[in-house]
Design a protein around this motif. Structure first.
Motif, short mmCIF file in Angstrom:
data_model
loop_
_atom_site.label_atom_id
_atom_site.label_comp_id
_atom_site.label_asym_id
_atom_site.label_seq_id
_atom_site.Cartn_x
_atom_site.Cartn_y
_atom_site.Cartn_z
N HIS A 1 0.85 -1.19 0.00
CA HIS A 1 0.00 0.00 0.00
C HIS A 1 0.88 1.24 0.00
CE1 HIS A 1 -3.42 2.55 0.95
NE2 HIS A 1 -2.85 2.96 2.07
N VAL A 2 0.71 2.08 -1.02
CA VAL A 2 1.53 3.29 -1.16
C VAL A 2 0.79 4.46 -0.52
CG1 VAL A 2 2.66 4.83 -2.79
CG2 VAL A 2 2.51 2.38 -3.29
N SER A 3 1.41 5.05 0.51
CA SER A 3 0.78 6.15 1.23
C SER A 3 1.70 7.37 1.24
CB SER A 3 0.42 5.71 2.65
OG SER A 3 -0.40 6.68 3.29
N THR A 4 1.45 8.31 2.13
CA THR A 4 2.07 9.62 2.09
C THR A 4 2.54 10.07 3.47
OG1 THR A 4 1.61 11.98 1.68
CG2 THR A 4 -0.25 10.61 2.31
N ASP A 5 3.54 10.95 3.50
CA ASP A 5 3.98 11.50 4.78
C ASP A 5 2.96 12.47 5.37
OD1 ASP A 5 4.31 13.59 2.96
OD2 ASP A 5 6.42 13.97 3.45
N GLU A 6 1.98 12.88 4.57
CA GLU A 6 1.01 13.85 5.06
C GLU A 6 0.10 13.28 6.15
OE1 GLU A 6 -0.83 16.58 2.33
OE2 GLU A 6 0.58 16.03 0.75
N VAL A 7 0.06 11.96 6.29
CA VAL A 7 -0.75 11.37 7.37
C VAL A 7 -0.21 11.76 8.74
CG1 VAL A 7 -1.45 9.43 5.93
CG2 VAL A 7 0.55 9.19 7.43
N TYR A 8 1.07 12.13 8.82
CA TYR A 8 1.70 12.48 10.09
C TYR A 8 1.43 13.92 10.51
CZ TYR A 8 4.59 8.29 9.20
OH TYR A 8 5.04 7.02 8.96
N GLY A 9 0.83 14.73 9.63
CA GLY A 9 0.58 16.12 9.98
C GLY A 9 1.75 17.01 9.61
N ALA A 10 2.06 17.98 10.47
CA ALA A 10 3.11 18.95 10.19
C ALA A 10 4.19 18.91 11.26
CB ALA A 10 2.52 20.37 10.11
N LEU A 11 5.41 19.28 10.85
CA LEU A 11 6.54 19.36 11.76
C LEU A 11 6.86 20.81 12.09
CD1 LEU A 11 8.93 16.86 9.97
CD2 LEU A 11 8.01 16.53 12.27
N GLY A 12 7.59 21.00 13.18
CA GLY A 12 8.17 22.30 13.47
C GLY A 12 9.44 22.48 12.65
N GLU A 13 10.29 23.36 13.11
CA GLU A 13 11.50 23.66 12.33
C GLU A 13 12.53 22.54 12.40
OE1 GLU A 13 13.10 27.42 13.41
OE2 GLU A 13 11.34 28.54 12.77
N THR A 14 12.40 21.63 13.36
CA THR A 14 13.35 20.53 13.49
C THR A 14 12.60 19.20 13.55
OG1 THR A 14 13.35 20.67 15.91
CG2 THR A 14 15.00 21.98 14.72
N GLY A 15 13.36 18.11 13.46
CA GLY A 15 12.78 16.78 13.55
C GLY A 15 12.35 16.24 12.21
N ARG A 16 12.12 14.93 12.18
CA ARG A 16 11.66 14.26 10.98
C ARG A 16 10.63 13.20 11.36
NH1 ARG A 16 16.66 13.06 6.80
NH2 ARG A 16 17.30 15.22 6.47
N THR B 1 -5.80 -8.53 11.90
CA THR B 1 -7.02 -9.31 12.12
C THR B 1 -7.04 -10.59 11.29
OG1 THR B 1 -8.27 -7.28 12.56
CG2 THR B 1 -9.54 -9.25 12.02
N TYR B 2 -6.65 -10.48 10.03
CA TYR B 2 -6.79 -11.62 9.11
C TYR B 2 -5.47 -12.25 8.71
CZ TYR B 2 -11.30 -9.25 8.54
OH TYR B 2 -12.51 -8.63 8.75
N GLY B 3 -4.36 -11.60 9.05
CA GLY B 3 -3.06 -12.15 8.67
C GLY B 3 -2.63 -11.80 7.26
N LEU B 4 -3.36 -10.94 6.56
CA LEU B 4 -2.98 -10.58 5.20
C LEU B 4 -1.57 -10.02 5.19
CD1 LEU B 4 -4.16 -10.35 2.27
CD2 LEU B 4 -4.64 -7.95 2.81
N PRO B 5 -0.69 -10.52 4.34
CA PRO B 5 0.71 -10.07 4.33
C PRO B 5 0.87 -8.71 3.63
CG PRO B 5 0.40 -11.76 2.68
CD PRO B 5 -0.90 -11.65 3.40
N VAL B 6 0.81 -7.66 4.43
CA VAL B 6 0.83 -6.30 3.88
C VAL B 6 2.16 -5.61 4.15
CG1 VAL B 6 -1.65 -6.15 4.32
CG2 VAL B 6 -0.05 -5.15 5.96
N LEU B 7 2.42 -4.60 3.32
CA LEU B 7 3.53 -3.67 3.49
C LEU B 7 2.99 -2.28 3.19
CD1 LEU B 7 5.93 -5.81 1.34
CD2 LEU B 7 6.37 -5.35 3.77
N THR B 8 3.46 -1.27 3.91
CA THR B 8 3.01 0.10 3.67
C THR B 8 4.23 1.01 3.52
OG1 THR B 8 0.95 -0.21 4.91
CG2 THR B 8 1.69 2.06 4.59
N THR B 9 4.16 1.91 2.55
CA THR B 9 5.22 2.91 2.40
C THR B 9 4.62 4.30 2.53
OG1 THR B 9 4.95 2.93 -0.02
CG2 THR B 9 6.62 1.45 0.89
N HIS B 10 5.38 5.20 3.15
CA HIS B 10 5.00 6.61 3.25
C HIS B 10 6.07 7.43 2.55
CE1 HIS B 10 2.66 5.56 7.14
NE2 HIS B 10 1.83 5.64 6.12
N CYS B 11 5.69 8.13 1.49
CA CYS B 11 6.67 8.88 0.72
C CYS B 11 6.54 10.37 0.95
CB CYS B 11 6.53 8.58 -0.76
SG CYS B 11 5.00 9.19 -1.50
#
Length: 356
Positions: free
Chosen positions: A135-150, A180-190
């Motif tokens: 599943h291809v996802s996005t860094d926007e799910v994390y919200g916003a950062l301040g001036e430092t950190g990742r 729940t079901y054991g489905l073999p998933v992988l997720t990426t956040h770009c």
């Protein structure tokens, strides 16, 4: 007859920007791709023109929310993996009309997961053990950062736009189907992607096309919003790496190690165009920049920590931002017909007979 010596992947959203680049590279590398795309405004068969007539690419016009269609494709083509790129992805459009984002990104992903779970349960032995849903996802799910950190993979979810909220919901569904079901998933956040075949409503292709047309280059607010820029070919390589070597159930962040302010990106585009296609009046393209009212809820900064992907799986971006941007500008200059057909809408009026 299908060649089972080559892997088969079902790719959803494979006529879009990232998905299209991924499909082209996958087929070039010997993968058989079944490409399911709804051909909404951002889906463009022109992007896939180089695959016309290639038996390793099967294009299917359809929606991930059409469960009978997805089930038929799974049963007929027996893919070794399903990679989900299908998504509504433009933040501004999500602000104007969030319902379409919920329908595709949440409901559509749920329907896709249900069909894939049923298919996976029907597999036996090695095929079942080797199967993956990425599943291809996005860094926007994390919200916003301040001036430092990742952002790391353990950063809390705090989506601030309807688009980000819909992707966060889809991420949670993918996680739930694994636990729940054991489905073999992988997720990426770009982080923010750029490169060839990018729909010209996004910042870099918008700047290129408007600059060449002699139009103003709108920059939101003060232009100091920071994004981590990732060349699309590097992102595609990261996805292939995660699919091949990633730990089932894990999430991997993908970043380009290229944090820049939006105004810096637009100015860099202008400088490249100044060198490659200077204006007839001798002025620089940067004179076309105009600051405009900021969009509602505009996140100030995103930045990705890709340590897990780098240390566990050995991936790192191959392109500096400077090289990737130069290659991108050169691509757009060399493919003005592709751009013209997007801008005048003709890419939507013609179908190329690539579908099944």
């Amino acid at each position: 007859m299908q060649d089972r010596s080559a892997p088969t992947w079902l790719v959803t959203g494979g006529a879009g920007f990232i998905g299209g680049n991924f499909v082209i590279e996958a087929v070039t590398r010997g993968v058989r791709v079944v490409n399911l795309d709804a051909l909404t405004y951002a889906g463009n068969l022109d992007t896939l023109a180089g695959l016309a007539g290639n038996p390793a690419h099967v294009f299917v016009h359809g929606d991930i929310g059409d469960r009978p269609l997805v089930a038929r494709l799974l049963a007929e083509h027996r893919p070794d993996a399903v990679l989900n790129f299908a998504a509504e992805s433009h933040v501004d459009r999500s602000i104007d009309g969030p319902a379409a984002f919920v329908q595709t990104n949440v409901v559509g992903t749920l329907v896709l997961l249900e069909a894939v779970r049923e298919y996976w349960a029907s597999l036996d032995g090695a095929a079942r053990a080797a199967f993956r849903f990425l599943h291809v996802s996005t860094d926007e799910v994390y919200g916003a950062l301040g001036e430092t950190g990742r952002f790391t993979e353990s950063s809390p979810y705090a989506p601030n736009s309807p688009y980000a909220a819909s992707k966060a919901a889809s991420d949670h569904l993918v996680r739930a189907f694994h636990h729940t079901y054991g489905l073999p998933v992988l997720t990426t956040h770009c982080s923010n992607n750029y490169g060839p075949y990018h729909f010209p409503e996004k910042l870099i292709p918008l700047a290129i096309t408007r600059a060449l047309a002699g139009e103003t280059l709108p920059v939101y607010g003060d232009g100091r919003q920071v994004r981590d820029w990732l060349y699309v070919a590097d992102h595609c390589e990261a996805i292939r790496t995660v699919l091949a070597k990633g730990r089932v159930g894990e999430t991997y962040n993908v970043g380009g190690d290229a944090e820049l302010r939006n105004i810096e990106v637009v100015e860099a585009v202008c400088a490249l165009l100044d060198a490659r296609r200077p204006r007839a009046d001798g002025q620089g393209y940067a004179s076309q920049i105009r600051f405009v009212a900021d969009r509602p809820g505009h996140d100030r900064r995103y930045a990705i920590d890709a340590t897990r992907l780098r240390e566990e799986l050995g991936w790192r971006p191959a392109h500096s931002f400077e090289q990737g941007l130069a290659d991108t500008v050169d691509w757009y200059l060399a493919h003005q017909d592709w751009v013209r057909r997007v801008l005048d809408g003709s890419y939507r009026l013609e179908r190329m007979g690539m579908g099944a």
